[in-house]
Design a protein around this motif. Sequence first.
Motif, mmCIF file in Angstrom:
data_model
loop_
_atom_site.group_PDB
_atom_site.id
_atom_site.type_symbol
_atom_site.label_atom_id
_atom_site.label_comp_id
_atom_site.label_asym_id
_atom_site.label_seq_id
_atom_site.Cartn_x
_atom_site.Cartn_y
_atom_site.Cartn_z
ATOM 1 N N ARG A 9 30.756 36.544 81.946
ATOM 2 C CA ARG A 9 31.197 35.149 81.847
ATOM 3 C C ARG A 9 32.475 34.949 82.664
ATOM 4 O O ARG A 9 33.257 35.885 82.854
ATOM 5 N N LEU A 10 32.704 33.726 83.078
ATOM 6 C CA LEU A 10 33.930 33.408 83.813
ATOM 7 C C LEU A 10 35.152 33.797 82.977
ATOM 8 O O LEU A 10 36.133 34.315 83.501
ATOM 9 N N ALA A 11 35.062 33.591 81.666
ATOM 10 C CA ALA A 11 36.168 33.939 80.771
ATOM 11 C C ALA A 11 36.460 35.440 80.782
ATOM 12 O O ALA A 11 37.607 35.850 80.555
ATOM 13 N N ASP A 16 38.414 26.939 87.733
ATOM 14 C CA ASP A 16 37.783 26.033 88.695
ATOM 15 C C ASP A 16 36.531 26.647 89.318
ATOM 16 O O ASP A 16 36.260 26.446 90.506
ATOM 17 N N GLY A 17 35.785 27.444 88.524
ATOM 18 C CA GLY A 17 34.546 28.015 89.014
ATOM 19 C C GLY A 17 34.707 29.178 89.969
ATOM 20 O O GLY A 17 33.750 29.572 90.627
ATOM 21 N N TYR A 54 32.221 31.835 91.385
ATOM 22 C CA TYR A 54 31.568 32.491 90.252
ATOM 23 C C TYR A 54 30.042 32.426 90.366
ATOM 24 O O TYR A 54 29.357 33.407 90.078
ATOM 25 N N ASP A 55 29.517 31.301 90.813
ATOM 26 C CA ASP A 55 28.060 31.155 90.886
ATOM 27 C C ASP A 55 27.426 31.996 91.991
ATOM 28 O O ASP A 55 26.204 32.088 92.084
#
Length: 146
Positions: A71-73, A106-107, A122-123
């Motif tokens: 996850r981004l987190a 911010d992704g 991230y994507d």
Amino acid sequence: MGYEVVRIRLGGGMQTVLQVMIERADRVPLTVDDCAAASRAISAQFENDNLPAADYTLEVSSPGIDRPLVRLADFARFAGFEAKVEMSEPLEGRRRFRGRLQGAGDGCVRMTVDDHDVSLPYDMIRAAKLVLTDELLAASQAAERL
């Protein structure tokens, strides 16, 4: 049950393995008893839901010290530690990055790689994990003592 799912993966060769990686929500180190309890609960839920019988082995495990970052987190949580990141497409002429995590937002995942700050969308991240270093081991051992 007080666990968070880190990753679920279905794979294998001769035998199909359903791997469920969990960690405790309170961040206390996971025990074998935790994995056994989660495995029993997952198996019971599959039976309750009348899912078709499948030829697989259920494997419930901890993500380990050199855990995957999903996850981004996760990238923000482990800022300051070294990580390997593989991109789905080349970015700045490369697919693989290894460096110190600086955070996320911010992704994007921010890292310092070869003394340069990079921002990785991230994507576009295919896979990422922490690198087993003395610093990471020390932090893990300190968390176990709490």
